[in-house]
Design a protein around this motif. Sequence first.
Motif, PDB file in Angstrom:
ATOM      1  N   LEU A 208       7.611  22.032  45.780  1.00 33.83           N
ATOM      2  CA  LEU A 208       7.348  20.520  45.189  1.00 33.83           C
ATOM      3  C   LEU A 208       6.073  20.268  44.606  1.00 33.83           C
ATOM      4  CD1 LEU A 208       8.923  18.827  48.251  1.00 33.83           C
ATOM      5  CD2 LEU A 208      10.076  19.315  45.960  1.00 33.83           C
ATOM      6  N   MET A 209       4.936  21.146  45.274  1.00 34.98           N
ATOM      7  CA  MET A 209       3.669  21.169  44.511  1.00 34.98           C
ATOM      8  C   MET A 209       3.697  21.502  43.149  1.00 34.98           C
ATOM      9  SD  MET A 209       0.073  23.424  45.587  1.00 34.98           S
ATOM     10  CE  MET A 209       1.152  24.682  44.949  1.00 34.98           C
ATOM     11  N   ASN A 210       4.440  22.660  42.896  1.00 33.99           N
ATOM     12  CA  ASN A 210       4.446  23.049  41.563  1.00 33.99           C
ATOM     13  C   ASN A 210       5.384  22.147  40.653  1.00 33.99           C
ATOM     14  OD1 ASN A 210       3.107  25.340  42.040  1.00 33.99           O
ATOM     15  ND2 ASN A 210       4.894  26.570  42.548  1.00 33.99           N
ATOM     16  N   LEU A 211       6.268  21.268  41.074  1.00 33.58           N
ATOM     17  CA  LEU A 211       6.905  20.659  40.179  1.00 33.58           C
ATOM     18  C   LEU A 211       5.888  19.240  39.853  1.00 33.58           C
ATOM     19  CD1 LEU A 211      10.483  19.998  42.282  1.00 33.58           C
ATOM     20  CD2 LEU A 211      10.225  20.898  39.806  1.00 33.58           C
ATOM     21  N   ILE A 212       5.176  18.766  40.722  1.00 31.73           N
ATOM     22  CA  ILE A 212       4.270  17.837  40.366  1.00 31.73           C
ATOM     23  C   ILE A 212       3.128  18.306  39.541  1.00 31.73           C
ATOM     24  CG2 ILE A 212       2.330  16.628  41.349  1.00 31.73           C
ATOM     25  CD1 ILE A 212       3.796  16.168  44.120  1.00 31.73           C
ATOM     26  N   LEU A 213       2.518  19.478  39.804  1.00 31.49           N
ATOM     27  CA  LEU A 213       1.576  20.103  38.830  1.00 31.49           C
ATOM     28  C   LEU A 213       1.862  20.247  37.450  1.00 31.49           C
ATOM     29  CD1 LEU A 213      -0.316  22.352  41.232  1.00 31.49           C
ATOM     30  CD2 LEU A 213      -0.935  20.119  40.604  1.00 31.49           C
ATOM     31  N   HIS A 214       3.237  20.669  37.319  1.00 29.63           N
ATOM     32  CA  HIS A 214       3.833  20.850  35.956  1.00 29.63           C
ATOM     33  C   HIS A 214       4.772  19.526  35.583  1.00 29.63           C
ATOM     34  CE1 HIS A 214       2.532  25.024  36.043  1.00 29.63           C
ATOM     35  NE2 HIS A 214       2.666  24.959  37.285  1.00 29.63           N
ATOM     36  N   GLU A 215       4.272  18.617  36.170  1.00 28.65           N
ATOM     37  CA  GLU A 215       4.862  17.136  35.606  1.00 28.65           C
ATOM     38  C   GLU A 215       6.270  17.094  35.527  1.00 28.65           C
ATOM     39  OE1 GLU A 215       2.729  16.340  32.194  1.00 28.65           O
ATOM     40  OE2 GLU A 215       0.732  16.046  33.109  1.00 28.65           O
ATOM     41  N   LYS A 216       6.999  17.754  36.332  1.00 31.06           N
ATOM     42  CA  LYS A 216       8.436  17.421  36.529  1.00 31.06           C
ATOM     43  C   LYS A 216       8.902  16.757  37.691  1.00 31.06           C
ATOM     44  CE  LYS A 216       9.287  21.111  33.521  1.00 31.06           C
ATOM     45  NZ  LYS A 216       7.912  21.478  33.158  1.00 31.06           N
ATOM     46  N   ALA A 217       8.076  16.220  38.205  1.00 30.89           N
ATOM     47  CA  ALA A 217       8.361  15.181  39.573  1.00 30.89           C
ATOM     48  C   ALA A 217       7.262  14.071  39.380  1.00 30.89           C
ATOM     49  CB  ALA A 217       8.342  15.965  40.794  1.00 30.89           C
ATOM     50  N   GLN A 218       7.909  13.030  39.706  1.00 30.31           N
ATOM     51  CA  GLN A 218       6.856  11.765  39.519  1.00 30.31           C
ATOM     52  C   GLN A 218       7.108  10.907  40.855  1.00 30.31           C
ATOM     53  OE1 GLN A 218       8.896  12.349  36.442  1.00 30.31           O
ATOM     54  NE2 GLN A 218       6.902  13.473  36.012  1.00 30.31           N
ATOM     55  N   ILE A 219       6.769  11.645  42.074  1.00 28.93           N
ATOM     56  CA  ILE A 219       7.028  11.025  43.303  1.00 28.93           C
ATOM     57  C   ILE A 219       6.374   9.711  43.525  1.00 28.93           C
ATOM     58  CG2 ILE A 219       5.641  12.463  44.503  1.00 28.93           C
ATOM     59  CD1 ILE A 219       8.981  11.208  45.875  1.00 28.93           C
ATOM     60  N   ALA A 220       5.047   9.614  43.300  1.00 31.34           N
ATOM     61  CA  ALA A 220       4.122   8.445  43.491  1.00 31.34           C
ATOM     62  C   ALA A 220       4.677   7.301  42.720  1.00 31.34           C
ATOM     63  CB  ALA A 220       2.693   8.711  42.991  1.00 31.34           C
ATOM     64  N   LYS A 221       5.247   7.525  41.337  1.00 33.04           N
ATOM     65  CA  LYS A 221       5.934   6.482  40.731  1.00 33.04           C
ATOM     66  C   LYS A 221       7.171   5.978  41.596  1.00 33.04           C
ATOM     67  CE  LYS A 221       7.805   5.205  36.445  1.00 33.04           C
ATOM     68  NZ  LYS A 221       9.265   5.013  36.745  1.00 33.04           N
ATOM     69  N   ALA A 222       8.070   6.908  42.056  1.00 30.95           N
ATOM     70  CA  ALA A 222       9.231   6.578  42.515  1.00 30.95           C
ATOM     71  C   ALA A 222       9.130   5.655  43.854  1.00 30.95           C
ATOM     72  CB  ALA A 222       9.932   7.976  43.036  1.00 30.95           C
ATOM     73  N   VAL A 223       7.888   6.191  44.660  1.00 32.02           N
ATOM     74  CA  VAL A 223       7.760   5.351  45.927  1.00 32.02           C
ATOM     75  C   VAL A 223       6.936   4.290  45.796  1.00 32.02           C
ATOM     76  CG1 VAL A 223       8.472   7.408  47.254  1.00 32.02           C
ATOM     77  CG2 VAL A 223       6.118   7.016  46.605  1.00 32.02           C
ATOM     78  N   ASN A 224       6.301   3.966  44.701  1.00 35.27           N
ATOM     79  CA  ASN A 224       5.254   2.839  44.263  1.00 35.27           C
ATOM     80  C   ASN A 224       4.058   2.995  45.375  1.00 35.27           C
ATOM     81  OD1 ASN A 224       4.138   0.697  43.162  1.00 35.27           O
ATOM     82  ND2 ASN A 224       5.156  -0.708  44.473  1.00 35.27           N
ATOM     83  N   ALA A 225       3.368   4.375  45.035  1.00 45.57           N
ATOM     84  CA  ALA A 225       2.107   4.532  45.721  1.00 45.57           C
ATOM     85  C   ALA A 225       1.202   3.422  45.590  1.00 45.57           C
ATOM     86  CB  ALA A 225       1.642   5.823  45.413  1.00 45.57           C
ATOM     87  N   THR A 226       0.642   3.073  46.711  1.00 49.52           N
ATOM     88  CA  THR A 226      -0.381   1.911  46.556  1.00 49.52           C
ATOM     89  C   THR A 226      -1.693   2.165  47.395  1.00 49.52           C
ATOM     90  OG1 THR A 226       1.301   0.139  46.412  1.00 49.52           O
ATOM     91  CG2 THR A 226      -0.670  -0.671  46.917  1.00 49.52           C
ATOM     92  N   VAL A 227      -2.665   2.416  46.770  1.00 46.09           N
ATOM     93  CA  VAL A 227      -3.974   2.817  47.265  1.00 46.09           C
ATOM     94  C   VAL A 227      -4.485   1.469  48.248  1.00 46.09           C
ATOM     95  CG1 VAL A 227      -6.320   3.906  47.175  1.00 46.09           C
ATOM     96  CG2 VAL A 227      -4.305   4.615  45.726  1.00 46.09           C
ATOM     97  N   ILE A 228      -5.107   1.840  49.635  1.00 45.26           N
ATOM     98  CA  ILE A 228      -5.766   0.827  50.326  1.00 45.26           C
ATOM     99  C   ILE A 228      -6.874   1.859  50.936  1.00 45.26           C
ATOM    100  CG2 ILE A 228      -3.776  -0.540  50.533  1.00 45.26           C
ATOM    101  CD1 ILE A 228      -3.527   0.503  53.322  1.00 45.26           C
TER     102      ILE A 228
END
Length: 406
Positions: free
Chosen positions: A356-376
């Motif tokens: 999954l790390m490799n999918l992220i690093l090579h821009e095949k996965a956009q998990i932050a967008k899917a789960v609506n990552a919100t920084v606090i």
Amino acid sequence: MADNRAVVYVGKGKVEVQDIGFPELVLKDGPGVHPKNVGRKCEHGVILKVVTTNICGSDQHMVRGRTTAPAGLVLGHEITGEVIEVGRDVEFIKKGDLVSVPFNIACGRCQMCKEQKTHVCLNVNPERPGGAYGYVDMGGWVGGQAEYVMVPYADFQLLKFPDKDLAMEKILDLTMLSDIFPTGFHGAYSAGVRPGSTVYIAGAGPVGLAAAHSAQLLGASVVIVGDLNPDRLAQARSFGCETIDLSKHDNLGEQIEQILGEPVVDAAVDCVGFEAHGHGHHHAQEAPATVLNSIMEVTQVGGKLGIPGLYVTGDPGGIDEDAKVGSLKIRFGLGWAKAHTFVTGQTPVMRYHRWLMNLILHEKAQIAKAVNATVISLDEAPKGYEEFDKGAAKKFVIDPHGLVKH
């Protein structure tokens, strides 16, 4: 020695940010620490400066008072950080490394770890197989919703990011590797999702959204997400899922048939767990077996059910005496008759996190967008828990040191 602050469970419905001790390479006595773990030396461990740490639905179960978690427990099992101190016995992890921490604590030495079943390590929790940070009945390992945390068995467990600068650019995606991305992926993968599959995901919380995105990555032709929360359903639609509002419909199969032309799917994933509610007219009532029974009904004969949703052996708030000890009225005969395969338990994060790390690093996965990552910030964590409890369609990412660009 530097100070350390952390998010602490102080009682039903309440968390506080408190000063706690700076971590050392030993597990000291404290709330939830098993007596046989007190004084356990961890020269195989490291101290991390926490870069990101996330609020999880599993944390929320404890904060709601739905487990036997003790007051004073430091929360947080989703941890990403920078190594600032290494133990005497650590050989391969170095000071300055940026790493993802699997939420499962695993020794790497026992039979289960050698079989990649790191979610049920035999050596980290004297009470039962399996350990985790900041979680009830998981050995008492101190949680990571903090500025600093100790992580044992570093050489075995930690996933080092190969490029720190690139990792910080993608940190909102990579922070999901400690739990919900592998957990969602495990749910879809263990349900047998493959190219062309039709898939039903029960629950549009962060894990359900991660499972839905994972099903897409695995090649599903249609991913249907069911939930009672319209905002969370809208989040699922934002990345291409079909949705069903379960507050309005009693019959799940009929709704699936309107989408697929038939009332069954190839695979189903339970991302709700033991605090499930009824469907349709019964949606206001807690009914913990609802999801398991419904996914058996709509999964084709011979199909698989991925069940990463949390079920517990002790629930003080259960609706009856059976539910309080994890006994639910499940139509197991239906599952048996349909030759279903059930895959349960915590996710063995290490089985998946490098993929999954490799999918992220090579821009095949956009998990932050899917789960609506919100920084606090760390100080905003109590408010984050409140909003999450009210059903916010967000995945809250705590940034203790202000290191995340957003």
